[in-house]
Design a protein around this motif. Structure first.
Motif, PDB file in Angstrom:
ATOM      1  N   ALA A   1      59.046  19.579  30.635  1.00 43.06           N
ATOM      2  CA  ALA A   1      57.785  20.361  31.420  1.00 43.06           C
ATOM      3  C   ALA A   1      58.692  21.348  32.321  1.00 43.06           C
ATOM      4  N   ILE A   2      59.580  20.824  33.020  1.00 44.10           N
ATOM      5  CA  ILE A   2      60.325  21.617  33.849  1.00 44.10           C
ATOM      6  C   ILE A   2      61.190  22.810  33.278  1.00 44.10           C
ATOM      7  N   PHE A   3      61.255  22.579  32.065  1.00 42.91           N
ATOM      8  CA  PHE A   3      62.099  23.540  31.357  1.00 42.91           C
ATOM      9  C   PHE A   3      61.053  24.595  30.772  1.00 42.91           C
ATOM     10  N   ALA A   4      59.863  24.385  30.723  1.00 44.48           N
ATOM     11  CA  ALA A   4      58.715  25.377  30.143  1.00 44.48           C
ATOM     12  C   ALA A   4      58.037  26.033  31.301  1.00 44.48           C
ATOM     13  N   MET A   5      58.314  25.716  32.665  1.00 48.34           N
ATOM     14  CA  MET A   5      57.605  26.234  34.019  1.00 48.34           C
ATOM     15  C   MET A   5      57.572  27.691  33.947  1.00 48.34           C
ATOM     16  N   PRO A   6      58.956  28.253  33.744  1.00 45.46           N
ATOM     17  CA  PRO A   6      58.770  29.620  34.037  1.00 45.46           C
ATOM     18  C   PRO A   6      58.304  30.531  32.915  1.00 45.46           C
ATOM     19  N   PHE A   7      58.239  30.068  31.693  1.00 44.81           N
ATOM     20  CA  PHE A   7      57.850  30.747  30.597  1.00 44.81           C
ATOM     21  C   PHE A   7      56.260  30.601  30.643  1.00 44.81           C
TER      22      PHE A   7
ATOM     23  N   ASP B   1      47.715  37.649  32.608  1.00 39.69           N
ATOM     24  CA  ASP B   1      46.314  37.638  32.741  1.00 39.69           C
ATOM     25  C   ASP B   1      45.931  38.724  33.806  1.00 39.69           C
ATOM     26  N   LYS B   2      44.689  39.241  33.618  1.00 39.20           N
ATOM     27  CA  LYS B   2      43.913  40.181  34.716  1.00 39.20           C
ATOM     28  C   LYS B   2      43.428  39.562  36.045  1.00 39.20           C
ATOM     29  N   GLU B   3      43.281  38.266  36.036  1.00 38.79           N
ATOM     30  CA  GLU B   3      42.685  37.911  37.425  1.00 38.79           C
ATOM     31  C   GLU B   3      43.965  37.888  38.295  1.00 38.79           C
ATOM     32  N   ILE B   4      43.808  37.995  39.548  1.00 36.04           N
ATOM     33  CA  ILE B   4      44.841  37.960  40.546  1.00 36.04           C
ATOM     34  C   ILE B   4      45.072  36.508  40.846  1.00 36.04           C
ATOM     35  N   GLU B   5      44.255  35.558  40.869  1.00 35.87           N
ATOM     36  CA  GLU B   5      44.556  34.164  41.013  1.00 35.87           C
ATOM     37  C   GLU B   5      45.564  33.696  40.001  1.00 35.87           C
ATOM     38  N   THR B   6      45.309  34.010  38.890  1.00 34.79           N
ATOM     39  CA  THR B   6      46.455  33.432  37.836  1.00 34.79           C
ATOM     40  C   THR B   6      47.824  34.096  37.770  1.00 34.79           C
ATOM     41  N   LYS B   7      47.808  35.286  38.400  1.00 34.37           N
ATOM     42  CA  LYS B   7      48.829  36.028  38.470  1.00 34.37           C
ATOM     43  C   LYS B   7      49.901  35.508  39.767  1.00 34.37           C
ATOM     44  N   VAL B   8      48.895  35.199  40.636  1.00 29.82           N
ATOM     45  CA  VAL B   8      49.636  34.675  42.048  1.00 29.82           C
ATOM     46  C   VAL B   8      50.197  32.944  41.355  1.00 29.82           C
ATOM     47  N   LEU B   9      49.394  32.245  40.839  1.00 30.62           N
ATOM     48  CA  LEU B   9      49.829  30.981  40.360  1.00 30.62           C
ATOM     49  C   LEU B   9      50.841  31.124  39.181  1.00 30.62           C
ATOM     50  N   GLY B  10      51.033  32.120  38.590  1.00 33.22           N
ATOM     51  CA  GLY B  10      52.050  32.036  37.397  1.00 33.22           C
ATOM     52  C   GLY B  10      53.157  32.600  38.171  1.00 33.22           C
ATOM     53  N   GLY B  11      53.185  33.479  39.246  1.00 32.57           N
ATOM     54  CA  GLY B  11      54.235  33.832  39.901  1.00 32.57           C
ATOM     55  C   GLY B  11      55.278  32.647  40.708  1.00 32.57           C
ATOM     56  N   ILE B  12      54.047  31.684  41.194  1.00 27.81           N
ATOM     57  CA  ILE B  12      54.707  30.795  42.042  1.00 27.81           C
ATOM     58  C   ILE B  12      55.651  29.741  40.790  1.00 27.81           C
ATOM     59  N   LEU B  13      54.730  29.497  39.635  1.00 31.66           N
ATOM     60  CA  LEU B  13      55.196  28.726  38.670  1.00 31.66           C
ATOM     61  C   LEU B  13      56.761  29.380  38.082  1.00 31.66           C
ATOM     62  N   CYS B  14      56.703  30.565  38.195  1.00 35.83           N
ATOM     63  CA  CYS B  14      57.923  31.285  37.452  1.00 35.83           C
ATOM     64  C   CYS B  14      58.929  31.095  38.614  1.00 35.83           C
ATOM     65  N   ILE B  15      58.898  31.183  39.637  1.00 33.95           N
ATOM     66  CA  ILE B  15      59.926  31.252  40.860  1.00 33.95           C
ATOM     67  C   ILE B  15      60.377  29.835  40.965  1.00 33.95           C
TER      68      ILE B  15
END
Length: 59
Positions: A19-25, A33-47
């Protein structure tokens, strides 16, 4: 009995590591995604995932 406990612990650790290995992917996927909420969540997970990768690399 003890071998089943070891198997359960090793299986749980394997799932946590994967799960930790797959987090940035997954974070990168959410950033597409087009929605801003998922972009923010994705950025946090990636970082967070990349920081954890970096910390694993230091050891």
């Amino acid at each position: 009995m003890k071998s089943t406990n070891k198997n359960r612990i090793s299986d749980a650790l394997t799932i946590i590591f994967l799960a930790i290995f797959a987090m940035p992917f997954f974070g990168g996927y959410l950033m597409l995604d087009k929605e801003i909420e998922t972009k923010v969540l994705g950025g946090i997970l990636c970082i967070v995932g990349l920081v954890i990768w970096f910390l694993f690399g230091l050891n």
